[in-house]
Design an enzyme around this catalytic site. Structure first.
Site, PDB file in Angstrom:
ATOM      1  N   LYS A  22       1.087  -0.826   0.115  1.00 47.34           N
ATOM      2  CA  LYS A  22       0.040  -0.144   0.215  1.00 47.34           C
ATOM      3  C   LYS A  22       1.308   1.493  -0.233  1.00 47.34           C
ATOM      4  O   LYS A  22       0.359   2.392  -0.454  1.00 47.34           O
ATOM      5  CB  LYS A  22      -0.623   0.132   0.951  1.00 47.34           C
ATOM      6  N   ASN A  23       2.090   1.050   0.886  1.00 45.87           N
ATOM      7  CA  ASN A  23       2.230   2.904   0.900  1.00 45.87           C
ATOM      8  C   ASN A  23       3.687   2.849   0.393  1.00 45.87           C
ATOM      9  O   ASN A  23       3.923   3.825  -0.441  1.00 45.87           O
ATOM     10  CB  ASN A  23       3.250   2.689   2.359  1.00 45.87           C
ATOM     11  N   CYS A 123      -5.053  13.105  12.518  1.00 45.43           N
ATOM     12  CA  CYS A 123      -5.820  11.765  12.266  1.00 45.43           C
ATOM     13  C   CYS A 123      -5.898  10.773  13.672  1.00 45.43           C
ATOM     14  O   CYS A 123      -5.397  11.364  14.359  1.00 45.43           O
ATOM     15  CB  CYS A 123      -5.106  11.392  10.800  1.00 45.43           C
ATOM     16  N   ARG A 128       0.170  13.986  13.011  1.00 45.01           N
ATOM     17  CA  ARG A 128       0.707  14.114  11.863  1.00 45.01           C
ATOM     18  C   ARG A 128       0.553  15.634  10.910  1.00 45.01           C
ATOM     19  O   ARG A 128      -0.004  15.758  10.309  1.00 45.01           O
ATOM     20  CB  ARG A 128       0.069  13.694  11.403  1.00 45.01           C
ATOM     21  N   PRO A 129       1.596  16.815  11.561  1.00 47.72           N
ATOM     22  CA  PRO A 129       1.782  17.845  10.690  1.00 47.72           C
ATOM     23  C   PRO A 129       2.796  17.876   9.731  1.00 47.72           C
ATOM     24  O   PRO A 129       3.093  16.502   9.410  1.00 47.72           O
ATOM     25  CB  PRO A 129       2.386  18.698  11.583  1.00 47.72           C
ATOM     26  N   ILE A 130       2.641  18.571   8.536  1.00 48.14           N
ATOM     27  CA  ILE A 130       3.282  18.733   7.346  1.00 48.14           C
ATOM     28  C   ILE A 130       4.430  19.154   6.819  1.00 48.14           C
ATOM     29  O   ILE A 130       4.762  19.587   5.454  1.00 48.14           O
ATOM     30  CB  ILE A 130       2.180  18.648   6.200  1.00 48.14           C
ATOM     31  N   ASP A 131       4.856  20.494   8.095  1.00 48.36           N
ATOM     32  CA  ASP A 131       6.353  21.187   8.425  1.00 48.36           C
ATOM     33  C   ASP A 131       7.347  20.647   7.346  1.00 48.36           C
ATOM     34  O   ASP A 131       7.738  21.308   7.188  1.00 48.36           O
ATOM     35  CB  ASP A 131       5.967  21.926   9.980  1.00 48.36           C
ATOM     36  N   ASP A 313       3.926   0.625  12.122  1.00 40.40           N
ATOM     37  CA  ASP A 313       3.089  -0.168  11.467  1.00 40.40           C
ATOM     38  C   ASP A 313       2.859  -1.458  11.719  1.00 40.40           C
ATOM     39  O   ASP A 313       1.524  -2.024  12.003  1.00 40.40           O
ATOM     40  CB  ASP A 313       2.998  -0.003   9.647  1.00 40.40           C
ATOM     41  N   ARG A 405      -8.539  -0.435   3.625  1.00 40.96           N
ATOM     42  CA  ARG A 405      -7.654   0.488   3.329  1.00 40.96           C
ATOM     43  C   ARG A 405      -6.441  -0.242   2.892  1.00 40.96           C
ATOM     44  O   ARG A 405      -5.693   0.570   2.541  1.00 40.96           O
ATOM     45  CB  ARG A 405      -7.567   2.317   3.991  1.00 40.96           C
TER      46      ARG A 405
HETATM   47  N1  EPU Z   1       6.097  14.249  11.490  1.00 37.22           N
HETATM   48  C1  EPU Z   1       5.904  16.051  11.419  1.00 37.22           C
HETATM   49  N2  EPU Z   1       6.077  17.088   9.899  1.00 37.22           N
HETATM   50  C2  EPU Z   1       6.241  16.100   9.001  1.00 37.22           C
HETATM   51  C3  EPU Z   1       5.539  15.186   8.687  1.00 37.22           C
HETATM   52  C4  EPU Z   1       5.728  13.957  10.024  1.00 37.22           C
HETATM   53  O1  EPU Z   1       6.397  16.352  12.076  1.00 37.22           O
HETATM   54  O2  EPU Z   1       5.944  17.127   8.392  1.00 37.22           O
HETATM   55  C5  EPU Z   1       6.129  13.347  12.549  1.00 37.22           C
HETATM   56  C6  EPU Z   1       4.461  12.789  11.957  1.00 37.22           C
HETATM   57  O3  EPU Z   1       4.216  13.296  13.003  1.00 37.22           O
HETATM   58  C7  EPU Z   1       5.592  11.576  13.359  1.00 37.22           C
HETATM   59  C8  EPU Z   1       6.731  10.778  12.113  1.00 37.22           C
HETATM   60  O4  EPU Z   1       7.660  12.731  11.904  1.00 37.22           O
HETATM   61  O5  EPU Z   1       5.503  12.074  14.069  1.00 37.22           O
HETATM   62  C9  EPU Z   1       7.379   9.803  10.961  1.00 37.22           C
HETATM   63  O6  EPU Z   1       5.966  10.333  10.085  1.00 37.22           O
HETATM   64  P1  EPU Z   1       6.505  10.145   8.628  1.00 37.22           P
HETATM   65  O7  EPU Z   1       5.981  11.029   8.046  1.00 37.22           O
HETATM   66  O8  EPU Z   1       6.925   8.610   8.538  1.00 37.22           O
HETATM   67  O9  EPU Z   1       4.912   9.107   8.297  1.00 37.22           O
HETATM   68  P2  EPU Z   1       3.954   9.554   6.605  1.00 37.22           P
HETATM   69  O10 EPU Z   1       4.854   9.968   5.910  1.00 37.22           O
HETATM   70  O11 EPU Z   1       3.194  10.317   7.168  1.00 37.22           O
HETATM   71  C10 EPU Z   1       4.295   7.202   6.313  1.00 37.22           C
HETATM   72  C11 EPU Z   1       3.322   5.693   6.568  1.00 37.22           C
HETATM   73  C12 EPU Z   1       2.557   5.295   7.639  1.00 37.22           C
HETATM   74  C13 EPU Z   1       3.588   5.326   8.038  1.00 37.22           C
HETATM   75  C14 EPU Z   1       5.115   6.049   8.382  1.00 37.22           C
HETATM   76  C15 EPU Z   1       5.991   6.029   9.522  1.00 37.22           C
HETATM   77  C16 EPU Z   1       2.003   6.511   3.520  1.00 37.22           C
HETATM   78  C17 EPU Z   1       0.929   7.193   3.124  1.00 37.22           C
HETATM   79  N3  EPU Z   1       1.916   5.923   5.458  1.00 37.22           N
HETATM   80  O12 EPU Z   1       3.785   8.403   6.583  1.00 37.22           O
HETATM   81  O13 EPU Z   1       2.174   3.996   7.519  1.00 37.22           O
HETATM   82  O14 EPU Z   1       3.213   4.469   9.748  1.00 37.22           O
HETATM   83  O15 EPU Z   1       4.741   6.834   7.816  1.00 37.22           O
HETATM   84  O16 EPU Z   1       6.518   4.939   9.278  1.00 37.22           O
HETATM   85  O17 EPU Z   1       3.394   6.058   3.835  1.00 37.22           O
HETATM   86  C18 EPU Z   1      -0.223   2.887   7.630  1.00 37.22           C
HETATM   87  O18 EPU Z   1       0.445   2.221   6.514  1.00 37.22           O
HETATM   88  O19 EPU Z   1      -0.989   1.622   8.293  1.00 37.22           O
HETATM   89  C19 EPU Z   1       0.337   3.997   8.097  1.00 37.22           C
HETATM   90  C20 EPU Z   1      -0.185   4.731   8.839  1.00 37.22           C
END
Ligand code: EPU
Length: 427
Positions: A22-23, A123, A128-131, A313, A405
């Site tokens: 999926k990811n 969520c 889960r910010p996007i900064d 995960d 999903r």
């Molecule tokens: N984070 C920030 N700012 C950002 C982005 C992330 O603070 O701009 C924090 C997050 O809040 C979290 C940490 O950094 O605490 C790691 O988040 P990451 O960005 O690595 O996660 P993601 O890309 O949102 C993907 C997977 C998740 C998986 C995580 C960690 C996808 C679509 N999702 O999420 O998968 O848990 O990496 O490996 O690839 C799942 O499949 O059930 C799932 C949640």
């Protein structure tokens, strides 16, 4: 709403085919935005999130065509073509349902010079910010504006110059966005402290197949020489290591033996090491990997970490498994601050679990008992399915749209190896 009903206590045995990841799929699909030529993805899992991503890309003007796949097949072949982009906006209605929509931001701004994406918001598993996504795109030369719940990224005249991204903490999604933007930048870019998840390696390999120049694939430093254009390609999505890990837990929790067809063994080292520690026999098999459970599982001490560490995960599924281990286990979640929503539900099935901040203490009990339960996210739902497989009596799992999903044809795969499981439609 549909429910899954499980009558537990059956030992699972047999072969489970592992689907496309999926990811990986969710970061390979937006690669179609980077070229006007067709991108064909093979082994795409049939999942609600993949469909939603397809709809989002359709909104942006990407055509999607699924090749003659039969209902009995696992996976699909999809050809995507962004001959011309007709919109540069990912609307709230789609983004709120699927956080991964943010992954169109990098490729869109790189190809079209501008992109607007709704802010995803919180969520079930945390803030889960996007900064980090935004800072990375800024480092590559984009200008970022936030207004009315949307983020707009704009490239200077002539396109993104490229630059040096240094991530303060590891982020899978932000690394993916930065990489997809950097491949079409004018100059050379460096991404430091890049996430090393196998899905990022899959993304990088697909981009290279499309003509990108990327060095350091699989490492924490990616060096990208931007190209003026990328071309089409055909790429096979990697197998899902989290799905495979979840079925490994299904074997372990039921005292069973399963062969996980096509499981990505090398990418699952941390999970297999913990399973072995718990007394599970993990051995390579011509068709994948064989998982054989001991009479009783041993307790574990596990902490989640970015790859190659133990994946967040898999935390919920391990917790279900350790709930019936012979002793006390300690699990620590270091990636997400709120990923213990399954704890009260597992407790309702008789598990003895205490949460102390980010640390969870699981005292193994002799047996779980079936109960009606519901979950708030994908992996939490899977942990309840696992608990239900092991529990005496009947377990009913509600809100199973979470499972749809991320787990392709879950009941079918489990039924084929001996589970008593069915989906009940409430109409
Ligand atoms: N984070 C920030 N700012 C950002 C982005 C992330 O603070 O701009 C924090 C997050 O809040 C979290 C940490 O950094 O605490 C790691 O988040 P990451 O960005 O690595 O996660 P993601 O890309 O949102 C993907 C997977 C998740 C998986 C995580 C960690 C996808 C679509 N999702 O999420 O998968 O848990 O990496 O490996 O690839 C799942 O499949 O059930 C799932 C949640």
């Amino acid at each position: 709403m549909d429910r899954i009903v499980i009558r537990g206590g059956r030992r699972l045995s047999g072969f489970v085919p592992i689907s496309g990841a999926k990811n990986a799929a969710l970061t390979l699909l937006p690669c179609a935005l980077l070229t006007d030529e067709p991108l064909t993805l093979r082994n795409l899992p049939r999942l609600a999130d993949v469909d939603s991503f397809g709809h989002l890309l359709n909104e942006l003007g990407v055509s999607t065509m699924v090749e003659g796949s039969r209902p009995e097949d696992f996976g699909r072949v999809m050809t995507l073509r962004a001959a011309e982009l007709t919109s540069l906006v990912a609307p709230y209605d789609i983004v709120r349902k699927m956080r991964a929509s943010i992954l169109v931001l990098g490729p869109l701004v790189a190809r079209a010079g501008s992109a607007t994406v709704s802010l995803p918001g919180g969520c079930a598993i945390g803030n889960r910010p996007i900064d980090l996504h935004l800072k990375a795109l800024e480092a590559l030369g984009a200008e970022i504006e936030l207004a009315a719940g949307y983020v707009k990224a704009t490239a200077p005249e002539g396109g993104l110059p490229g630059g040096h991204v240094i991530f303060p903490t590891v982020s899978v999604g932000a690394t993916e966005n930065a990489l997809m933007a950097a491949v079409l930048a004018r100059g050379t870019s460096i991404i430091d402290n890049a996430a090393r998840e196998p899905e990022i390696t899959d993304l990088a390999r697909c981009l290279v197949a499309m003509g990108a120049s990327i060095e350091g694939i699989g490492s924490e430093r990616l060096v990208i020489e931007g190209r003026q254009r990328l071309h089409g390609a055909t790429y096979q999505v990697m197998p899902d290591r989290i799905e495979a890990g979840s079925y490994a837990c299904a074997a372990a929790i039921t005292g069973g033996e399963l062969v996980l067809g096509g499981a990505p063994v090398a990418e699952m080292a941390a999970v297999f090491a913990q399973l072995a520690e718990a007394g599970v026999t993990v051995s390579e098999d011509a068709r994948g990997v064989r998982i054989a459970a001991p009479d009783r599982l041993r307790p574990l001490t596990v902490s989640t970490a970015p790859h190659p560490g133990f994946p967040t995960d898999m935390q919920a599924q391990f917790m279900a498994m350790l709930a019936i281990a012979d002793g006390t286990s300690v699990l620590t979640e270091t990636i997400f601050e709120n990923r213990y929503m399954h704890v009260p539900e597992l407790a309702r099935m008789g598990a003895d679990i205490q949460v102390r901040g980010r640390v969870v203490v699981v005292k193994g009990v002799d047996a779980l008992v079936g109960a009606p339960v519901m979950a708030t996210d994908l992996r939490a739902s899977m942990s309840l399915i696992l608990a239900g497989l092991a529990a005496g009596g009947q377990t009913e799992v509600a809100r199973i749209y979470h499972l749809d999903r991320g787990y392709e044809r879950l009941e079918e795969k489990l039924r084929a190896v001996g589970a008593d499981i069915e989906r009940i439609s409430n109409g």
